[in-house]
Scaffold this active site. Structure first.
Site, PDB file in Angstrom:
ATOM      1  N   MET A  61      -3.522  -7.065  -7.302  1.00 41.74           N
ATOM      2  CA  MET A  61      -2.954  -8.122  -8.132  1.00 41.74           C
ATOM      3  C   MET A  61      -3.988  -9.103  -8.667  1.00 41.74           C
ATOM      4  O   MET A  61      -3.759 -10.310  -8.697  1.00 41.74           O
ATOM      5  CB  MET A  61      -1.863  -8.865  -7.347  1.00 41.74           C
ATOM      6  CG  MET A  61      -0.805  -7.958  -6.774  1.00 41.74           C
ATOM      7  SD  MET A  61      -0.087  -6.817  -7.976  1.00 41.74           S
ATOM      8  CE  MET A  61       1.222  -7.809  -8.607  1.00 41.74           C
ATOM      9  N   ASP A  86      -3.287  -4.808 -18.606  1.00 39.86           N
ATOM     10  CA  ASP A  86      -2.277  -3.738 -18.715  1.00 39.86           C
ATOM     11  C   ASP A  86      -2.234  -3.094 -20.106  1.00 39.86           C
ATOM     12  O   ASP A  86      -1.164  -2.691 -20.568  1.00 39.86           O
ATOM     13  CB  ASP A  86      -0.873  -4.280 -18.352  1.00 39.86           C
ATOM     14  CG  ASP A  86      -0.804  -4.827 -16.934  1.00 39.86           C
ATOM     15  OD1 ASP A  86      -1.540  -4.316 -16.071  1.00 39.86           O
ATOM     16  OD2 ASP A  86      -0.030  -5.762 -16.701  1.00 39.86           O
ATOM     17  N   LEU A  96      -9.529  -7.705 -13.298  1.00 34.87           N
ATOM     18  CA  LEU A  96     -10.977  -7.488 -13.193  1.00 34.87           C
ATOM     19  C   LEU A  96     -11.679  -7.964 -14.463  1.00 34.87           C
ATOM     20  O   LEU A  96     -11.152  -7.804 -15.573  1.00 34.87           O
ATOM     21  CB  LEU A  96     -11.264  -5.997 -12.963  1.00 34.87           C
ATOM     22  CG  LEU A  96     -10.762  -5.446 -11.616  1.00 34.87           C
ATOM     23  CD1 LEU A  96     -10.797  -3.927 -11.596  1.00 34.87           C
ATOM     24  CD2 LEU A  96     -11.554  -6.035 -10.452  1.00 34.87           C
ATOM     25  N   GLY A 139       0.787  -1.238   0.000  1.00 30.72           N
ATOM     26  CA  GLY A 139       0.000   0.000   0.000  1.00 30.72           C
ATOM     27  C   GLY A 139       0.816   1.283   0.000  1.00 30.72           C
ATOM     28  O   GLY A 139       0.325   2.322   0.432  1.00 30.72           O
ATOM     29  N   SER A 140       2.059   1.227  -0.514  1.00 33.53           N
ATOM     30  CA  SER A 140       2.839   2.479  -0.526  1.00 33.53           C
ATOM     31  C   SER A 140       2.248   3.482  -1.524  1.00 33.53           C
ATOM     32  O   SER A 140       2.276   4.692  -1.278  1.00 33.53           O
ATOM     33  CB  SER A 140       4.315   2.212  -0.816  1.00 33.53           C
ATOM     34  OG  SER A 140       4.492   1.793  -2.141  1.00 33.53           O
ATOM     35  N   ASN A 141       1.709   2.998  -2.632  1.00 33.47           N
ATOM     36  CA  ASN A 141       1.023   3.914  -3.561  1.00 33.47           C
ATOM     37  C   ASN A 141      -0.247   4.472  -2.918  1.00 33.47           C
ATOM     38  O   ASN A 141      -0.585   5.636  -3.109  1.00 33.47           O
ATOM     39  CB  ASN A 141       0.681   3.209  -4.876  1.00 33.47           C
ATOM     40  CG  ASN A 141       1.856   3.200  -5.830  1.00 33.47           C
ATOM     41  OD1 ASN A 141       2.260   4.239  -6.338  1.00 33.47           O
ATOM     42  ND2 ASN A 141       2.430   2.032  -6.061  1.00 33.47           N
ATOM     43  N   HIS A 192       1.416   0.572 -13.140  1.00 36.00           N
ATOM     44  CA  HIS A 192       2.150  -0.657 -13.460  1.00 36.00           C
ATOM     45  C   HIS A 192       3.660  -0.361 -13.443  1.00 36.00           C
ATOM     46  O   HIS A 192       4.088   0.665 -13.968  1.00 36.00           O
ATOM     47  CB  HIS A 192       1.707  -1.173 -14.838  1.00 36.00           C
ATOM     48  CG  HIS A 192       2.314  -2.485 -15.191  1.00 36.00           C
ATOM     49  ND1 HIS A 192       1.880  -3.677 -14.644  1.00 36.00           N
ATOM     50  CD2 HIS A 192       3.355  -2.799 -16.004  1.00 36.00           C
ATOM     51  CE1 HIS A 192       2.618  -4.665 -15.115  1.00 36.00           C
ATOM     52  NE2 HIS A 192       3.514  -4.155 -15.938  1.00 36.00           N
ATOM     53  N   GLU A 215       6.725   5.866  -8.909  1.00 38.17           N
ATOM     54  CA  GLU A 215       5.270   5.620  -8.934  1.00 38.17           C
ATOM     55  C   GLU A 215       4.554   6.584  -7.993  1.00 38.17           C
ATOM     56  O   GLU A 215       3.475   7.098  -8.306  1.00 38.17           O
ATOM     57  CB  GLU A 215       4.964   4.176  -8.507  1.00 38.17           C
ATOM     58  CG  GLU A 215       5.421   3.129  -9.494  1.00 38.17           C
ATOM     59  CD  GLU A 215       5.027   1.724  -9.052  1.00 38.17           C
ATOM     60  OE1 GLU A 215       3.955   1.560  -8.458  1.00 38.17           O
ATOM     61  OE2 GLU A 215       5.807   0.786  -9.303  1.00 38.17           O
TER      62      GLU A 215
HETATM   63  C1  GAR Z   1       3.710  -1.392  -7.349  1.00 36.42           C
HETATM   64  O1  GAR Z   1       4.997  -1.471  -7.905  1.00 36.42           O
HETATM   65  C2  GAR Z   1       2.669  -1.461  -8.457  1.00 36.42           C
HETATM   66  O2  GAR Z   1       3.036  -0.797  -9.632  1.00 36.42           O
HETATM   67  C3  GAR Z   1       2.609  -2.937  -8.688  1.00 36.42           C
HETATM   68  O3  GAR Z   1       2.648  -3.513  -7.406  1.00 36.42           O
HETATM   69  C4  GAR Z   1       3.377  -2.636  -6.539  1.00 36.42           C
HETATM   70  C5  GAR Z   1       2.513  -2.327  -5.344  1.00 36.42           C
HETATM   71  O4  GAR Z   1       3.192  -1.613  -4.372  1.00 36.42           O
HETATM   72  N1  GAR Z   1       1.419  -3.303  -9.404  1.00 36.42           N
HETATM   73  C6  GAR Z   1       1.361  -4.269 -10.289  1.00 36.42           C
HETATM   74  O5  GAR Z   1       2.307  -4.963 -10.560  1.00 36.42           O
HETATM   75  C7  GAR Z   1       0.002  -4.455 -10.916  1.00 36.42           C
HETATM   76  N2  GAR Z   1       0.122  -5.179 -12.127  1.00 36.42           N
HETATM   77  P1  GAR Z   1       2.402  -0.902  -3.206  1.00 36.42           P
HETATM   78  O6  GAR Z   1       1.430  -1.936  -2.637  1.00 36.42           O
HETATM   79  O7  GAR Z   1       3.479  -0.535  -2.214  1.00 36.42           O
HETATM   80  O8  GAR Z   1       1.687   0.286  -3.769  1.00 36.42           O
END
Ligand code: GAR
Length: 199
Positions: free
Chosen positions: A102, A157, A105, A27-29, A121, A186
């Site tokens: 992940m 994607d 949908l 969940g950093s994003n 992504h 990101e």
């Molecule tokens: C991120 O790098 C995001 O781009 C990737 O998972 C990570 C989640 O990090 N997403 C995918 O690969 C989706 N296809 P986070 O949970 O720290 O945000």
């Protein structure tokens, strides 16, 4: 009511758009979006967070910031999507951000939710769709990698790209170091993309 016409027509009218974030992990994003959304001028308000993983660390972030959050199991995909659609409707959500979510949908879900869905992504799409992007990028001895924000469509994607950020790969780059570099970008690109959508 024509479903297709309603899609992509949310108007700001001075108000923030009620947004849901789907997560599966750290969940950093999500954290970066929450922080940005606290800015008065940021176009969205995160009103709901849904995780398909009970132990996702992102749920702790949601709790810390006192944002409504739910774990909905995705073991039964149909049931998961049905429950999500119910929650989205109940909470009057008009924009959906996937942030480290992940699961793919279904067409039915995407068509049933009548508003925009976007995703981030960790690669320079259309290159390296799918999983293990950093590993594949390094194996192919790419000079650059990066991240991309795109609309979610029914093919993985592959929706229209909203924004991309390119980074240079170092000579002694590892999967871990590349992952950190990309993730840091990101956190900047995702909020920027949201601003650009609602400008
Ligand atoms: C991120 O790098 C995001 O781009 C990737 O998972 C990570 C989640 O990090 N997403 C995918 O690969 C989706 N296809 P986070 O949970 O720290 O945000």
């Amino acid at each position: 009511m024509k479903k297709k016409k309603l899609k992509f027509q949310v108007k700001l009218n001075g108000k923030k758009i009620k947004t849901c974030v789907f997560i599966s992990g750290a969940g950093s994003n999500l954290r970066s979006l929450i922080n940005c959304s606290r800015d008065y001028n940021f176009p969205i308000k995160i009103a709901l967070i849904i995780s398909n993983k009970a132990n996702a660390k992102g749920l702790l972030i949601a709790k810390k910031y006192h944002i409504k959050h739910k774990f909905i199991s995705s073991l039964d995909k149909k049931k998961f999507e049905r429950n999500c659609l119910m929650e989205l409707k109940k909470n009057q959500i008009k924009f959906l951000c996937l942030a480290g979510f992940m699961k793919v949908l279904s067409k039915n879900f995407i068509n049933s939710f009548r508003y925009k869905i976007i995703n981030i992504h960790p690669s320079l799409l259309p290159k390296y769709k799918g999983l293990n992007t950093h590993k594949r990028v390094l194996k192919n001895k790419e000079i650059y990698s990066g991240c991309a924000v795109h609309y979610v469509t029914t093919s993985l994607d592959s929706g229209k790209i909203i924004a991309k950020k390119k980074i240079l790969i170092d000579k002694n780059e590892t999967e871990k170091s590349l992952g950190i570099k990309v993730l840091n970008q990101e956190h900047i690109l995702y909020p920027q993309s949201i601003i650009s959508i609602f400008k």
